[in-house]
Design an enzyme around this catalytic site. Structure first.
Site, PDB file in Angstrom:
ATOM      1  NE  ARG A  21      -1.535   0.747   3.956  1.00 17.78           N
ATOM      2  CZ  ARG A  21      -0.736   1.588   4.615  1.00 17.78           C
ATOM      3  NH1 ARG A  21      -0.693   2.864   4.300  1.00 17.78           N
ATOM      4  NH2 ARG A  21       0.026   1.148   5.607  1.00 17.78           N
ATOM      5  CD  GLU A  58       0.495   1.511  20.334  1.00 21.82           C
ATOM      6  OE1 GLU A  58       0.282   1.760  19.132  1.00 21.82           O
ATOM      7  OE2 GLU A  58       1.181   0.533  20.722  1.00 21.82           O
ATOM      8  CD1 TRP A  80      -0.412   5.099  17.782  1.00 17.80           C
ATOM      9  CD2 TRP A  80      -1.678   4.965  15.959  1.00 17.80           C
ATOM     10  NE1 TRP A  80      -0.911   3.829  17.733  1.00 17.80           N
ATOM     11  CE2 TRP A  80      -1.697   3.709  16.616  1.00 17.80           C
ATOM     12  CE3 TRP A  80      -2.404   5.113  14.789  1.00 17.80           C
ATOM     13  CZ2 TRP A  80      -2.418   2.617  16.145  1.00 17.80           C
ATOM     14  CZ3 TRP A  80      -3.128   4.024  14.301  1.00 17.80           C
ATOM     15  CH2 TRP A  80      -3.116   2.798  14.970  1.00 17.80           C
ATOM     16  CE1 TYR A 144      -5.311  -2.749  16.424  1.00 15.69           C
ATOM     17  CE2 TYR A 144      -4.426  -0.551  16.047  1.00 15.69           C
ATOM     18  CZ  TYR A 144      -4.488  -1.888  15.719  1.00 15.69           C
ATOM     19  OH  TYR A 144      -3.720  -2.379  14.686  1.00 15.69           O
ATOM     20  NE  ARG A 177     -19.331 -19.655  23.561  1.00 16.64           N
ATOM     21  CZ  ARG A 177     -20.654 -19.865  23.618  1.00 16.64           C
ATOM     22  NH1 ARG A 177     -21.436 -18.951  24.181  1.00 16.64           N
ATOM     23  NH2 ARG A 177     -21.174 -20.969  23.134  1.00 16.64           N
ATOM     24  CB  CYS A 196      -1.681  -4.260  12.001  1.00 18.77           C
ATOM     25  SG  CYS A 196      -1.468  -3.018  10.712  1.00 18.77           S
ATOM     26  NE  ARG A 216      -5.128  -5.372   8.784  1.00 21.45           N
ATOM     27  CZ  ARG A 216      -4.404  -4.626   7.959  1.00 21.45           C
ATOM     28  NH1 ARG A 216      -3.795  -5.175   6.927  1.00 21.45           N
ATOM     29  NH2 ARG A 216      -4.269  -3.325   8.162  1.00 21.45           N
ATOM     30  CB  SER A 217      -0.663  -6.196   8.049  1.00 22.75           C
ATOM     31  OG  SER A 217       0.400  -5.481   7.443  1.00 22.75           O
ATOM     32  CG  ASP A 219       6.980  -2.448   9.906  1.00 34.16           C
ATOM     33  OD1 ASP A 219       8.067  -3.033   9.784  1.00 34.16           O
ATOM     34  OD2 ASP A 219       6.873  -1.204   9.887  1.00 34.16           O
ATOM     35  CG  ASN A 227       2.652  -5.230  16.912  1.00 31.08           C
ATOM     36  OD1 ASN A 227       3.073  -5.425  15.770  1.00 31.08           O
ATOM     37  ND2 ASN A 227       1.989  -4.136  17.246  1.00 31.08           N
TER      38      ASN A 227
END
Length: 314
Positions: A21, A58, A80, A144, A177, A196, A216-217, A219, A227
């Site tokens: 992207r 964060e 951000w 988020y 759950r 992400c 999902r993505s 870096d 993360n």
């Protein structure tokens, strides 16, 4: 953190070249998993200095359900900024120098990078000093924090996923759950950046709380170390409130990629020897995860190699 370094090597050796992207280009693999035993130490990268204070501020921003960068900028956290800045420079209100593809251009042109930094500094000043400006350009949309704490329902109500999961861990620990999702298809297009790290599940066994994240993505050079630390910290905080020990953090990645303009930095990092992991210190006086402030969370024994700078792809 050998698992992380092994991932970097795997992408460099086996990754496929893909567009993206941002227009930067990546080497990428699909479907990868790392496991971290949180009892062995806090999984903060030691082969390059990682700003734990930014991880903390964060995460607390997420926990409060906040979506405006003003709170982060007040805490001197600028991770951000680029996405809110992009919203401003693409608006009719912006009258400064052309900022088209500013991230990619700044990485290639030192003079333009200085121009971008000047405009970024102006943007942050306006966010802090002008309430109307902050409300319009500082908000990132339903990212988020909104999804974790105020997932919108069809009848106009909201669901506090995080609080609900914590309560269910306490009263029904064996449930399958214990899930929080940030991926809301109805609101993805309204977000400055679609989630992400999109889906997490908690698991209780033998008095220990574990967390699995689906991202999902990823870096891998810039984002993934944050993360890992963020979700490890979240697991510690929830375990503390629920009177559990910590188990594993399981990190499952979809598209795991290294940007082509990070390869030199990754090579430098792979030449370094990992050091002992630090220990996490939490304020024992705080009972609820929602009561924690930055000063209530610290590390002991963090002795990393020096920081390695790299451009962020926006």
């Amino acid at each position: 953190m050998e698992q992380y370094l092994t991932l970097c090597k795997h992408i460099m050796n086996s990754g496929v070249t893909k567009g993206d992207r941002t227009g930067t280009g990546t080497k990428s693999v699909f479907g990868y998993q790392m496991r971290f035993d949180l009892s062995e130490g806090f999984p903060l990268l030691t082969t390059k200095k990682t700003a734990f204070r930014l991880v903390v501020s964060e995460l607390l921003w997420f926990l409060k359900g906040d979506t405006n960068v003003k709170t982060l900028i007040q805490a001197n956290n600028h991770i951000w900024d680029e996405w809110a800045f992009e919203k401003w420079v693409n608006s009719e209100e912006y009258t400064g120098p052309d900022m088209t593809n500013f991230g990619v251009r700044a990485a290639k042109d030192p003079e333009f990078k200085n121009v971008v930094q000047q405009q970024m500094d102006l943007f942050c000043e306006k966010i802090l000093s002008e309430d109307a400006f902050a409300e319009e350009f500082g908000d990132l949309g339903p990212v988020y924090g909104r999804q974790w704490r105020s997932w919108p329902t069809m009848d106009g109500q909201t669901i506090d996923q995080l609080r609900n999961v914590i309560e269910q861990i306490k009263v029904n620990p064996d449930s399958r759950r214990h899930i929080i999702t940030a991926w809301n298809p109805a609101e993805v297009d309204e977000m400055a950046l679609p989630p992400c790290h999109a889906f997490m599940q908690f698991y209780v066994a033998n008095g220990k709380l574990s967390c699995q994240l689906y991202q999902r993505s990823a870096d891998v050079f810039l984002g993934v170390p944050f993360n890992i630390a963020s979700y490890a910290l979240l697991t510690h905080l929830i375990a503390k409130e629920c009177h559990l020990e910590v188990g594993e953090f399981v990190h499952t990645l979809g598209d795991a990629h290294l940007y082509v303009n990070h390869m030199e930095q990754v090579t430098t990092q792979l030449e370094r020897e990992p050091r002992a992991l630090p220990q996490l210190l939490l304020n024992d006086q705080k009972e609820s995860i929602f009561d924690f402030e930055i000063e209530d969370i610290a590390l002991e024994g963090y002795d990393p190699h020096p920081r390695i700078k790299a451009p962020i792809a926006v």
